[in-house]
Design an enzyme around this catalytic site. Structure first.
Site, PDB file in Angstrom:
ATOM      1  N   ASP A 122     -13.840 -10.625  -0.176  1.00  0.00           N
ATOM      2  CA  ASP A 122     -12.383 -10.432  -0.256  1.00  0.00           C
ATOM      3  C   ASP A 122     -11.681 -10.609   1.080  1.00  0.00           C
ATOM      4  O   ASP A 122     -10.668 -11.306   1.166  1.00  0.00           O
ATOM      5  CB  ASP A 122     -12.062  -9.042  -0.830  1.00  0.00           C
ATOM      6  CG  ASP A 122     -12.621  -8.892  -2.226  1.00  0.00           C
ATOM      7  OD1 ASP A 122     -11.929  -9.237  -3.184  1.00  0.00           O
ATOM      8  OD2 ASP A 122     -13.794  -8.443  -2.353  1.00  0.00           O
ATOM      9  N   SER A 171     -17.757  -0.936  -6.263  1.00  0.00           N
ATOM     10  CA  SER A 171     -17.027  -0.973  -5.014  1.00  0.00           C
ATOM     11  C   SER A 171     -17.701   0.034  -4.088  1.00  0.00           C
ATOM     12  O   SER A 171     -17.773   1.214  -4.400  1.00  0.00           O
ATOM     13  CB  SER A 171     -15.559  -0.601  -5.259  1.00  0.00           C
ATOM     14  OG  SER A 171     -14.957  -0.332  -4.022  1.00  0.00           O
ATOM     15  N   ASP A 189      -7.359   4.583   0.572  1.00  0.00           N
ATOM     16  CA  ASP A 189      -7.581   3.918   1.854  1.00  0.00           C
ATOM     17  C   ASP A 189      -6.361   3.152   2.356  1.00  0.00           C
ATOM     18  O   ASP A 189      -6.093   3.124   3.554  1.00  0.00           O
ATOM     19  CB  ASP A 189      -8.821   3.020   1.772  1.00  0.00           C
ATOM     20  CG  ASP A 189     -10.106   3.837   1.719  1.00  0.00           C
ATOM     21  OD1 ASP A 189     -10.125   4.923   2.334  1.00  0.00           O
ATOM     22  OD2 ASP A 189     -11.081   3.414   1.072  1.00  0.00           O
ATOM     23  N   ARG A 229     -11.424   5.469   8.380  1.00  0.00           N
ATOM     24  CA  ARG A 229     -10.172   4.696   8.462  1.00  0.00           C
ATOM     25  C   ARG A 229      -9.455   4.910   9.791  1.00  0.00           C
ATOM     26  O   ARG A 229      -9.018   3.941  10.414  1.00  0.00           O
ATOM     27  CB  ARG A 229      -9.253   5.005   7.273  1.00  0.00           C
ATOM     28  CG  ARG A 229      -9.893   4.736   5.897  1.00  0.00           C
ATOM     29  CD  ARG A 229     -10.637   3.437   5.818  1.00  0.00           C
ATOM     30  NE  ARG A 229     -11.387   3.280   4.577  1.00  0.00           N
ATOM     31  CZ  ARG A 229     -12.330   2.383   4.386  1.00  0.00           C
ATOM     32  NH1 ARG A 229     -12.670   1.547   5.357  1.00  0.00           N
ATOM     33  NH2 ARG A 229     -12.963   2.309   3.234  1.00  0.00           N
TER      34      ARG A 229
HETATM   35  N1  ARG Z   1     -12.732   8.062  -3.002  1.00  0.00           N
HETATM   36  C1  ARG Z   1     -13.217   8.078  -1.676  1.00  0.00           C
HETATM   37  C2  ARG Z   1     -12.090   8.286  -0.715  1.00  0.00           C
HETATM   38  O1  ARG Z   1     -10.973   8.122  -1.075  1.00  0.00           O
HETATM   39  C3  ARG Z   1     -14.041   6.866  -1.339  1.00  0.00           C
HETATM   40  C4  ARG Z   1     -13.331   5.561  -1.294  1.00  0.00           C
HETATM   41  C5  ARG Z   1     -14.326   4.512  -0.995  1.00  0.00           C
HETATM   42  N2  ARG Z   1     -13.838   3.191  -1.044  1.00  0.00           N
HETATM   43  C6  ARG Z   1     -14.431   2.230  -1.754  1.00  0.00           C
HETATM   44  N3  ARG Z   1     -13.945   1.045  -1.684  1.00  0.00           N
HETATM   45  N4  ARG Z   1     -15.470   2.457  -2.500  1.00  0.00           N
HETATM   46  O2  ARG Z   1     -12.301   8.638   0.416  1.00  0.00           O
END
Ligand code: ARG
Length: 401
Positions: free
Chosen positions: A14, A175, A124, A95
């Site tokens: 991506d 994912s 995110d 992040r």
């Molecule tokens: N739900 C978790 C969070 O918001 C993990 C997100 C992980 N991202 C992913 N693309 N799998 O921190």
């Protein structure tokens, strides 16, 4: 001068497509930014070459593993941070460190905009953009998947059409986001919340049902930070890595939850955080020995609020900073050793020792040598129950009977 955009680049399909996609949609030059937070996989050099091969004008790569361990994972450990009581904030804490590097790269290369590969449904995107707003208020944000209609199908078609140096056939139904603090897996088959995760989902942990022999480990802390394992000094990064290996081999730290996202959606998440969960357990047990009762009770509330702020993308907020100061103050005496046994998915503490302990054997003992004057307890209890007793007397009087 042509406008420049820095893109948070993972090396995957991506974000590789996003380089050219952003270029075509905006006419800007794209600078790929890859940050190593201990996600493993390909080398930064391989990722740099792919970014350039996909049309990036520059590639900025940073080994941020120690920075991430010291400045992001350690505060999370000091807070015993578990969002909703379960999730050790794996993605949430990565992040802000990526944001720091994005802003740095934007300055270095004269970019006006920051791009990331998040969708419009997750946490995110919020963490990236709130972070950017805070550290680089003049920078704009763009998310090609969300803002420029870059769907998966279009990404594959684009990569094939342009002959980009990236595999488009490898199909991962999940994912995944991972770093040294843990691993998050979502979507696909897991979206039916009655479906149990299949074995292939896990990578950091072995199945706990058939564990190897129990593994006893001693972790030494200094002021809330782990500094040695079994008497051997290590950096925080090395300690997390070593605990990932040892606790992971025992299947410690598998988490399966339905979680409340910031954007109002409940979502199913599978996490694996063997090192993080073992370290948080050890750290909490050392706090039990070294932190005064009222401070400890209040710290649990602060830790929960801290977790929510960090989950919600407020890493760089004023309140988070104030809570950090409180947490830091509580860690002054959190020093000593915790012994724990890792086995069959569990990390169980079975010994603790500390020079700064508040555990007083002479007060606690039921054997001879007891220094606790039991006669004090009667009067204490009388006063402790007094206001409830007075109130219940009033209830009886008013309600009659
Ligand atoms: N739900 C978790 C969070 O918001 C993990 C997100 C992980 N991202 C992913 N693309 N799998 O921190």
């Amino acid at each position: 001068m042509t406008e420049r955009i820095v893109l948070a680049y993972s090396g995957g399909l991506d974000t590789s497509v996003a380089i050219g996609w952003i270029g075509e949609a905006t006419g800007a030059e794209v600078i790929a930014v890859a940050v190593d937070v201990g996600q493993g996989g390909e080398s930064l050099e391989t990722i740099r070459q792919r970014a350039l091969g996909c049309g990036a004008v520059e590639a900025y790569v940073a080994d941020a593993r120690d920075e991430f361990a010291n400045e992001y994972a350690m505060p999370t450990l000091k807070a015993n941070a578990l969002y909703q009581g379960h999730y050790p904030l794996v993605s949430a804490i990565s992040r802000p460190v990526i944001v720091k590097h994005l802003v740095k790269a934007a300055r270095e290369f004269g970019a006006t905009t920051v791009a990331h590969g998040c969708t419009g449904k997750g946490n995110d995107q919020v963490r990236f953009e709130v972070g950017i707003q805070t550290l680089g208020p003049d920078l704009k944000c763009i998310a090609p998947v969300r803002d420029l209609a870059l769907t998966r199908d279009k990404a594959i078609a684009f990569a094939e059409e342009k002959g980009l140096p990236i595999e488009t056939t490898k199909k991962n139904p999940y994912s995944i986001d991972q770093n040294v603090w843990g691993r998050a897996v979502e979507t696909g088959y897991l979206e039916d919340i009655w479906n149990a995760p299949t074995k292939d989902i896990y990578d950091y942990t072995a199945t706990p049902e058939f564990p190897p022999a129990p593994d006893e480990v001693t972790i030494t802390f200094e002021a809330g930070v782990p500094v040695a394992i079994d008497g051997v000094k290590h950096t925080p990064l090395q300690i997390i890595q070593e605990m990932n290996r040892r606790a992971g081999a025992q299947g410690v730290g598998r988490i399966d939850v339905v979680e409340d996202r910031l954007v109002g959606i409940k979502s199913r998440e599978i996490y694996e955080a063997p090192g993080a969960m073992a370290l948080i357990t050890a750290h909490k047990h050392l706090e039990d020995v070294t932190i005064e009762r009222e401070q400890a009770r209040f710290k649990a509330t602060v830790g929960q609020r801290w977790s929510e702020l960090v989950y919600d993308g407020q890493w760089f907020s004023a309140l988070k900073r104030s809570l950090d100061a409180f947490i830091e103050d509580t860690q002054k005496y959190v020093s000593g050793d915790i012994r724990m046994v890792l086995h069959g998915g569990q990390a169980i503490v079975n010994g603790r020792r500390s020079e700064t302990s508040l555990y007083d054997f002479d007060l606690a003992t039921y054997d001879t040598g007891d220094t606790f004057d039991q006669s004090m307890a009667r009067g204490f209890i009388e006063l402790w129950g007094m206001s409830s007793k007075v109130a219940s007397g009033r209830d009886l009087r008013v309600q009659g009977k």
